[in-house]
Design an enzyme around this catalytic site. Structure first.
Site, short mmCIF file in Angstrom:
data_model
loop_
_atom_site.label_atom_id
_atom_site.label_comp_id
_atom_site.label_asym_id
_atom_site.label_seq_id
_atom_site.Cartn_x
_atom_site.Cartn_y
_atom_site.Cartn_z
CE LYS A 183 -3.47 -2.76 -0.10
NZ LYS A 183 -4.29 -3.27 1.00
C1 LIG Z 1 -5.20 -4.39 1.42
C2 LIG Z 1 -6.67 -4.30 1.46
C3 LIG Z 1 -7.41 -4.71 2.58
C4 LIG Z 1 -6.80 -5.42 3.75
O1 LIG Z 1 -5.70 -4.82 4.31
P1 LIG Z 1 -4.62 -5.68 5.13
O2 LIG Z 1 -3.78 -4.64 5.76
O3 LIG Z 1 -3.88 -6.51 4.12
O4 LIG Z 1 -5.35 -6.52 6.10
C5 LIG Z 1 -8.78 -4.49 2.58
N1 LIG Z 1 -9.40 -3.93 1.52
C6 LIG Z 1 -8.73 -3.58 0.41
C7 LIG Z 1 -9.47 -2.95 -0.71
C8 LIG Z 1 -7.35 -3.77 0.34
O5 LIG Z 1 -6.70 -3.43 -0.78
#
Ligand SMILES: *Cc1c(COP(=O)(O)O)cnc(C)c1O
Length: 379
Positions: A183
């Site tokens: 991210k």
């Molecule tokens: C990455 C992501 C999540 C979950 O996040 P984590 O930190 O991996 O648990 C939830 N929703 C979306 C759209 C994502 O891209």
């Protein structure tokens, strides 16, 4: 052979390392001042009142579902073009995820179809800012208000983005972020929920810490050791070690988004010459945070293009398999093919290309060249 170029990658510099080491040398390594600082830094960046840092983006979504009171039998409308965590967060609370189709151009939740999914059991809508561009929040807000629903933003792709000049994090009643390494900014694993709602804030603080209440008055009256477990909560706490990294990373976010936008522009320009590669539409009303750069592969077999590019060391990926097609949801909620035809048709064509701030123009050109070669071979 060129080096492998992943679809996403964190950037950790000496400042980040220094911030983490400082925490390791301090008295607090979890639930201490660095957690508060990170929450303050994010809420100030976003322009929102409250932030609750938790152990992942998935924990953030679950915490948000708890905060708004999702309970067994409740329905929550979500787009099927998302990561499974958006849906499982509803299931964790005993709710039913109701899958909604997306618009063909941007693959964002289609407001027209949201209304058709509303029943007396519907409690909330989760808008997912897929790839990093914002949903149509003014339309969704109107639908939510008219039907007395909570509007949630899963902004795991869009921190730092904007909708009509308003920042992501202020567009819904409650918003979630992820700080996974792919991210925009990372804490290793981590997430946050932000809101202006004081009641949600109190519930979330409790939920991430075993459902333990923070009633200072009771502690004073009954002894410093006294606490009460008020509800089923979890250990969703995040460490100070992680939050120090997060605060340090946040300083670099605006520059990184700018770089992501430059990379996207470079792809856009190059793919104008390639009719088989069609980037998703970009909304005219927002600032795109470009967590992902997604195209449709037309007139060629996406799977063959995928394999060719992987063989060429390009870390292409597919985001996402429509969530309603996974066995879990088929088994428990009776979902199947045909439920969300636009997303299902897109799924066969979509491909995500590498995009992350540290990519050089040379890396981008390596990807572009490989895509041109893939097309020459596959069409
Ligand atoms: C990455 C992501 C999540 C979950 O996040 P984590 O930190 O991996 O648990 C939830 N929703 C979306 C759209 C994502 O891209």
């Amino acid at each position: 052979m060129t080096k492998f170029i992943p679809y996403g990658c964190q950037c950790i510099d000496e400042d980040d390392i220094k911030a983490v080491v400082e925490v390791l040398k301090s008295d607090w390594i979890t639930t201490g001042p660095a957690v508060d600082e990170f929450e303050k830094a994010i809420t100030e960046f976003v322009g929102v009142e409250y932030g609750v840092a938790v152990s992942s983006g998935t924990a953030a979504l679950h915490t948000a579902m708890y905060a708004i009171g999702i309970a067994p039998g409740d329905e929550v409308i979500i787009p099927t073009m998302t990561f499974t965590a958006t849906a499982t967060a509803v299931v964790f609370q005993g709710g039913r995820p109701v899958f909604c189709d997306v618009d063909a151009g941007k693959l964002l939740i289609d407001p027209n179809q949201v209304e058709a999914k509303i029943t007396p059991k519907t409690k909330a809508i989760i808008a997912v800012d897929y790839t990093g561009q914002t949903c149509q929040y003014d339309v969704l807000r109107e639908i939510a208000d008219k039907n007395n629903l909570v509007l949630v933003a899963d902004a795991c792709h869009s921190i730092g983005g904007e909708y009509k000049g308003q920042k992501v994090g202020t567009l819904a009643d409650i918003t979630t972020f992820s700080f996974h390494p792919v991210k925009h900014i990372t804490t290793g694993e981590g997430g946050m929920v932000v809101t202006n709602n004081a009641k949600y804030y109190q519930r979330m603080r409790m939920f991430r810490n075993h459902g333990i209440t923070l009633d200072q008055r009771q502690r004073c009256e009954k002894g410093q050791w006294f606490y009460e477990v008020e509800d089923v909560g979890y250990n969703y706490r995040i460490t100070d070690i992680q939050c120090a990294l997060g605060t340090s990373q946040l300083k670099k976010l605006p520059g990184w988004i700018k770089r992501r936008q430059e990379i996207a522009l470079r792809y856009d320009e190059s793919f104008k010459g390639l009719s088989e590669i069609q980037p998703l539409d970009v909304t005219p009303y927002g600032s795109h945070a470009y967590h992902l750069y997604v195209v449709r592969v037309l007139g060629a077999d996406r799977n063959e293009v995928f394999s060719f590019l992987r063989d060429a060391n390009i870390g292409v990926n597919v985001h996402y398999i429509p969530v309603h097609l996974h066995p879990l949801y088929r088994r428990h909620f009776g979902t199947k093919e045909g439920l969300c035809p636009v997303a299902e048709a897109a799924y066969i064509q979509i491909l995500s290309f590498p995009i992350f701030p540290m990519m050089t123009d040379g890396d981008v050109d390596t990807v572009i060249q490989a895509v041109y070669e893939a097309m020459a071979k596959n069409t």
